[in-house]
Scaffold this motif. Structure first.
Motif, PDB file in Angstrom:
ATOM      1  N   ARG A  26       5.467  11.907 -10.608  1.00 43.01           N
ATOM      2  CA  ARG A  26       5.237  10.367 -10.964  1.00 43.01           C
ATOM      3  C   ARG A  26       6.359  10.076 -11.472  1.00 43.01           C
ATOM      4  O   ARG A  26       7.010   8.797 -11.231  1.00 43.01           O
ATOM      5  N   MET A  50       6.071  14.891   0.396  1.00 46.89           N
ATOM      6  CA  MET A  50       5.724  14.615  -0.735  1.00 46.89           C
ATOM      7  C   MET A  50       4.402  15.610  -0.951  1.00 46.89           C
ATOM      8  O   MET A  50       4.236  15.678  -2.237  1.00 46.89           O
ATOM      9  N   HIS A  51       3.767  16.102   0.085  1.00 47.61           N
ATOM     10  CA  HIS A  51       2.953  17.097  -0.258  1.00 47.61           C
ATOM     11  C   HIS A  51       3.523  18.575  -0.170  1.00 47.61           C
ATOM     12  O   HIS A  51       2.962  19.487  -0.248  1.00 47.61           O
ATOM     13  N   ALA A  80     -10.117   9.643  -4.808  1.00 54.48           N
ATOM     14  CA  ALA A  80      -8.862   9.783  -4.504  1.00 54.48           C
ATOM     15  C   ALA A  80      -7.890   9.796  -5.669  1.00 54.48           C
ATOM     16  O   ALA A  80      -6.886   9.992  -5.501  1.00 54.48           O
ATOM     17  N   THR A  81      -8.375   9.757  -6.878  1.00 48.56           N
ATOM     18  CA  THR A  81      -7.668  10.102  -8.145  1.00 48.56           C
ATOM     19  C   THR A  81      -7.010   8.776  -8.398  1.00 48.56           C
ATOM     20  O   THR A  81      -6.079   8.932  -9.339  1.00 48.56           O
ATOM     21  N   LEU A  82      -7.275   7.552  -7.754  1.00 50.03           N
ATOM     22  CA  LEU A  82      -6.608   6.448  -7.947  1.00 50.03           C
ATOM     23  C   LEU A  82      -7.043   5.533  -9.148  1.00 50.03           C
ATOM     24  O   LEU A  82      -6.383   4.715  -9.733  1.00 50.03           O
ATOM     25  N   GLN A 142       5.861  11.828   4.168  1.00 51.93           N
ATOM     26  CA  GLN A 142       4.425  12.148   3.751  1.00 51.93           C
ATOM     27  C   GLN A 142       4.219  13.544   3.639  1.00 51.93           C
ATOM     28  O   GLN A 142       3.693  13.881   2.585  1.00 51.93           O
ATOM     29  N   ARG A 145      -5.645  16.212  -5.592  1.00 50.79           N
ATOM     30  CA  ARG A 145      -4.680  15.436  -4.435  1.00 50.79           C
ATOM     31  C   ARG A 145      -4.183  16.428  -3.432  1.00 50.79           C
ATOM     32  O   ARG A 145      -3.848  15.944  -2.434  1.00 50.79           O
ATOM     33  N   GLU A 178       0.389   3.205  -3.349  1.00 51.51           N
ATOM     34  CA  GLU A 178      -0.845   4.014  -3.318  1.00 51.51           C
ATOM     35  C   GLU A 178      -0.879   5.177  -2.634  1.00 51.51           C
ATOM     36  O   GLU A 178      -1.396   6.326  -2.999  1.00 51.51           O
ATOM     37  N   ARG A 179      -0.392   4.973  -1.480  1.00 51.14           N
ATOM     38  CA  ARG A 179      -0.335   6.319  -0.618  1.00 51.14           C
ATOM     39  C   ARG A 179       0.409   7.468  -1.195  1.00 51.14           C
ATOM     40  O   ARG A 179       0.079   8.696  -1.264  1.00 51.14           O
ATOM     41  N   ALA A 180       1.620   6.999  -1.810  1.00 51.75           N
ATOM     42  CA  ALA A 180       2.247   8.263  -2.625  1.00 51.75           C
ATOM     43  C   ALA A 180       1.637   8.584  -3.706  1.00 51.75           C
ATOM     44  O   ALA A 180       1.709  10.039  -3.964  1.00 51.75           O
ATOM     45  N   ARG A 181       0.914   7.978  -4.339  1.00 50.41           N
ATOM     46  CA  ARG A 181       0.044   8.300  -5.635  1.00 50.41           C
ATOM     47  C   ARG A 181      -1.080   9.325  -5.187  1.00 50.41           C
ATOM     48  O   ARG A 181      -1.396  10.108  -6.225  1.00 50.41           O
ATOM     49  N   VAL A 182      -1.490   9.305  -3.945  1.00 51.22           N
ATOM     50  CA  VAL A 182      -2.572  10.233  -3.842  1.00 51.22           C
ATOM     51  C   VAL A 182      -1.873  11.645  -3.392  1.00 51.22           C
ATOM     52  O   VAL A 182      -2.597  12.824  -3.421  1.00 51.22           O
ATOM     53  N   THR A 183      -0.646  11.859  -3.334  1.00 49.52           N
ATOM     54  CA  THR A 183       0.023  12.994  -2.819  1.00 49.52           C
ATOM     55  C   THR A 183       0.508  13.684  -4.450  1.00 49.52           C
ATOM     56  O   THR A 183       0.403  12.749  -5.113  1.00 49.52           O
ATOM     57  N   PRO A 184       0.761  15.104  -4.250  1.00 53.46           N
ATOM     58  CA  PRO A 184       1.175  15.473  -5.613  1.00 53.46           C
ATOM     59  C   PRO A 184       2.645  15.297  -5.968  1.00 53.46           C
ATOM     60  O   PRO A 184       3.043  16.022  -6.854  1.00 53.46           O
ATOM     61  N   VAL A 185       3.126  14.258  -5.299  1.00 57.76           N
ATOM     62  CA  VAL A 185       4.518  14.051  -5.831  1.00 57.76           C
ATOM     63  C   VAL A 185       4.659  13.551  -7.201  1.00 57.76           C
ATOM     64  O   VAL A 185       3.691  13.082  -7.848  1.00 57.76           O
ATOM     65  N   GLY A 244       0.752  -1.199   0.024  1.00 55.34           N
ATOM     66  CA  GLY A 244       0.028  -0.288  -0.145  1.00 55.34           C
ATOM     67  C   GLY A 244       0.768   1.294   0.187  1.00 55.34           C
ATOM     68  O   GLY A 244       0.237   2.351  -0.075  1.00 55.34           O
ATOM     69  N   VAL A 245       1.927   1.276  -0.002  1.00 55.41           N
ATOM     70  CA  VAL A 245       2.997   2.530   0.132  1.00 55.41           C
ATOM     71  C   VAL A 245       2.827   3.261  -1.100  1.00 55.41           C
ATOM     72  O   VAL A 245       3.078   4.293  -1.252  1.00 55.41           O
ATOM     73  N   GLY A 279      -4.178   0.384   4.730  1.00 56.49           N
ATOM     74  CA  GLY A 279      -3.292   1.188   5.373  1.00 56.49           C
ATOM     75  C   GLY A 279      -2.021   1.139   4.062  1.00 56.49           C
ATOM     76  O   GLY A 279      -2.405   0.822   3.118  1.00 56.49           O
ATOM     77  N   GLY A 280      -0.784   1.376   4.758  1.00 53.85           N
ATOM     78  CA  GLY A 280       0.412   1.352   3.977  1.00 53.85           C
ATOM     79  C   GLY A 280       1.532   1.941   4.502  1.00 53.85           C
ATOM     80  O   GLY A 280       1.513   3.027   4.309  1.00 53.85           O
ATOM     81  N   THR A 281       2.312   1.264   5.258  1.00 55.70           N
ATOM     82  CA  THR A 281       3.585   1.683   5.543  1.00 55.70           C
ATOM     83  C   THR A 281       4.921   0.896   5.566  1.00 55.70           C
ATOM     84  O   THR A 281       4.564  -0.472   5.253  1.00 55.70           O
ATOM     85  N   VAL A 290      -1.168   1.539 -11.584  1.00 52.02           N
ATOM     86  CA  VAL A 290      -0.691   1.025 -10.210  1.00 52.02           C
ATOM     87  C   VAL A 290      -2.075   0.962  -9.371  1.00 52.02           C
ATOM     88  O   VAL A 290      -2.741   1.782  -9.137  1.00 52.02           O
TER      89      VAL A 290
END
Ligand SMILES: Nc1ncnc2c1ncn2[C@@H]1O[C@H](COP(=O)(O)OP(=O)(O)OP(=O)(O)O)[C@@H](O)[C@H]1O
Ligand SMILES: [Mg+2]
Lengths: 254, 360
Positions: free
Chosen positions: A101, B129-130, B76-78, B126, B101, A92-99, A89-90, B111-113, A253
């Motif tokens: 690609r 990244m924002h 969530a744009t995924l 995190q 986003r 996916e978590r990064a993909r929801v941020t504006p970081v 899941g890490v 989750g996801g860590t 992804v």
């Protein structure tokens, strides 16, 4: 600017993780070293037909090929790690941020480059007492070429991993990609020994050009056209492969 | 009616002038799955229309496979939707995903860590990244550890955390950049009752800090206790929407169940009556009582059942009970038990889908 910063962020995180478990970097050089110690002497007669036949010459031909094999072969398998990260899941978590690609791919690929360069340095150092001789300038240029090779192979591997997504299938696909690329680039045996038709086929393999460039550098011929050709071809491949896998990263992804 | 309910309904009533944080129209998604060469389409989300106001805790209640996660991943744009449109925090989901986003936090169901990294390192990355600077990111990480009661474990690797601690890290990561909207996919699944109550408090705190919370759950009590407004989703469709209290009221008002005492039970018992005889007597009395009560203005309907029970649908149970008792007493009917049953969200789900949420 933002992209560079993002790349640095992701790269730092993956370097941190690599430094936490550095063992696999060293395990990665075990096989090349065995090859170096056992195969190079075996190959000496074959290689001798190409040059004067000394052990030093054998290593001059063998070591650069070995290094490309490490950068290409090792890099193509990094996709497995990415599948694990996706499952956790890490990603996916990064993909929801504006970081960026691109940063998500390039940050990881640069970590792979560092690993390859460390491995290459170890292999080079161990080859020196065996009679390898190379000028420092040529060596640095060779490492730059290796970095490009490593970038392409890891970007391709990440892209395939995203497309395939099933770890069992991924192994099959990577093997099927890696084997022809490795065999048809003359990493372990110079392609110059091959029959003509095989050499024609190898001309279509960009990594075959990379190996020629590497051998020219280790032979001390930095002015050889093979050197700039290999740099240009690998540079182009870097751009294409990174663009491809960054796009996949952004889109698909899970 | 308790205070929270009144507040929630006030908020819902103020919808017209409220500011929409999430607005979706006709959102849908189907997946292609391949099985032995045959492709079949799974219609995961068939058309979602909803509107969530700023400052609400909005719940998405539905059984497994209802399409909750799929909807959330689209927000969530995924996941690109197959059709429909949505505006989140003022940004168009399809045209301005990068803007969306920046405004949202998303906490995935699983989750996801990273295992070998500490919660503090995760929080700093995190935040960065924002786009938050290094010093500020470190400050926020420290604050988050404090706020989510993780300060004691913040410098331990994530793989060493308990389930509840891990979930708190997940949520801290999702809100470290102080988003306007937070999407929480099943925040309490798998947690023990104490951790769940704790988690509810943390979710309420997010709202107090000005965030709009959109969460999914398949727990009835969670939807009821935590959410201002809920949408019930089944098979990719919203089947009901409103405050929990309004939804339940819409169903049937309250239900009062009365059990009458068997008439002349003592005498009949002495005369070696059978159980059947006694029940038959009860049923007759219940029928008599039902006829009597059905005429009363507060009863919507009254129905005698063949086990000597009497079911009354009323608007407000508390005020009906004393009146029921008075009516029966003056008719000389003795009652043995009287019970008030409030409709649950499960009754709502049952009324809309014909299935129980508990079973599915
Ligand atoms: N990537 C996918 N490929 C194929 N089908 C999928 C995919 N993701 C979800 N589905 C299907 O879509 C439907 C909705 O799934 P979703 O995950 O949205 O349900 P959910 O409401 O979140 O359920 P749960 O409470 O179990 O988490 C399910 O039938 C699921 O099997
Ligand atoms: Mg789900």
């Amino acid at each position: 600017m933002k992209t560079l910063r993002d790349i640095w962020l992701i790269f730092q995180r993956h370097m941190l993780l690599m430094l936490r478990s550095p063992l696999w970097v060293f395990l990665g050089v075990a096989q090349p070293i065995v090859y170096l110690a056992l195969f190079a002497p075996l190959l000496k007669p074959a290689l001798a037909s190409l040059d004067s036949g000394s052990m030093a010459t054998a290593y001059r031909i063998y070591v650069p090929g070995m290094l490309v094999a490490v950068a290409l072969g090792g890099g193509l398998y990094v996709g497995f790690g990415l599948l694990g990260e996706i499952a956790s899941g890490v990603v996916e978590r990064a993909r929801v941020t504006p970081v960026s690609r691109y940063a998500l791919v390039l940050g990881r690929s640069l970590r792979d480059v560092v690993a390859v360069l460390v491995q290459s340095a170890i292999i080079t150092l161990l080859s020196l007492p065996l009679g390898l001789f190379v000028r420092i300038g040529d060596l640095l240029l060779a490492y730059a070429l290796l970095a490009l090779i490593s970038l392409t192979s890891s970007a391709i591997s990440y892209g395939i991993a995203i497309r395939v997504s099933n770890p069992n299938v991924l192994g099959q696909v990577i093997n099927n990609v890696a084997q022809p690329l490795m065999l048809l680039s003359g990493t372990l045996l110079p392609i110059a020994l091959a029959p003509l038709w095989l050499r024609r086929v190898a001309d279509w393999n960009p990594y075959s050009w990379a190996v020629s460039g590497m051998r020219a550098l280790f032979a001390g011929h930095s002015g050889d056209p093979a050197v700039w050709r290999s740099l240009v071809i690998m540079g182009g491949l870097v751009v294409v492969s990174l663009a491809w896998s960054a796009r996949l990263f952004a889109r698909s992804v899970r | 009616m308790n205070e929270a309910v009144i507040q929630a309904e006030g908020r819902a009533a103020g919808r017209a002038e409220g500011r929409a944080m999430i607005e979706a129209r006709g959102l849908r998604k189907s997946f292609q799955t391949r099985k032995r060469g045959k492709t079949t389409a799974v219609d995961a989300v068939v058309g979602i229309d909803l509107r969530v106001e700023a400052g609400e805790i909005f719940g998405f209640l539905g059984p497994n496979g209802a399409g909750k996660t799929t909807t959330l991943r689209m927000f969530a744009t995924l996941l690109p939707p197959d059709g429909g449109e949505a505006v989140i925090a003022g940004a168009d989901l399809l045209r301005k995903p990068a803007e969306v986003r920046r405004a949202i936090g998303y906490i995935a169901q699983g989750g996801g860590t990273w295992d070998d990294v500490t919660a503090r390192q995760e929080l700093v990355l995190q935040a960065r990244m924002h786009g938050i600077g290094k010093a500020e990111a470190q400050r926020r990480a420290a604050q988050s550890l404090e706020a989510f009661e993780l300060a004691d474990y913040g410098d331990r690797n994530c793989k060493t955390y308990s389930g509840g601690q891990r979930r708190r890290v997940d949520i801290a990561l999702g809100v470290v950049h102080r988003p306007k909207v937070v999407f929480l996919d099943e925040p309490t699944t798998g947690l023990d009752p104490q951790s769940r109550a704790h988690m509810w408090d943390m979710v309420r705190k997010l709202r107090e800090e000005g965030m709009t919370v959109f969460l999914t759950t398949h727990y009835l009590d969670e939807a009821d206790a935590l959410c201002d407004r809920i949408a019930i989703i089944d098979a990719g469709r919203i089947v009901a929407e409103g405050t929990p209290a309004a939804l339940k009221r819409e169903i049937s008002g309250d239900v009062v169940t009365v059990r009458v005492a068997a008439a002349d039970a003592e005498q009949v018992g002495a005369a070696q009556s059978t159980a059947a005889q006694s029940t038959a007597a009860q049923v007759t009395t219940a029928q008599k009582a039902a006829d009597l009560l059905a005429a009363e203005p507060y009863a919507r309907s009254a129905e005698a059942r063949d086990n000597g029970e009497l079911r009354l649908a009323v608007d407000v149970g508390e005020s009906a009970i004393p009146r029921i008792m008075r009516t029966l007493e003056s008719a000389g009917i003795e009652l043995s038990t009287i019970e008030l049953h409030r409709p649950t969200l499960d009754d709502v789900f049952f009324a809309k889908t014909g299935r129980s949420l508990r079973e599915s």
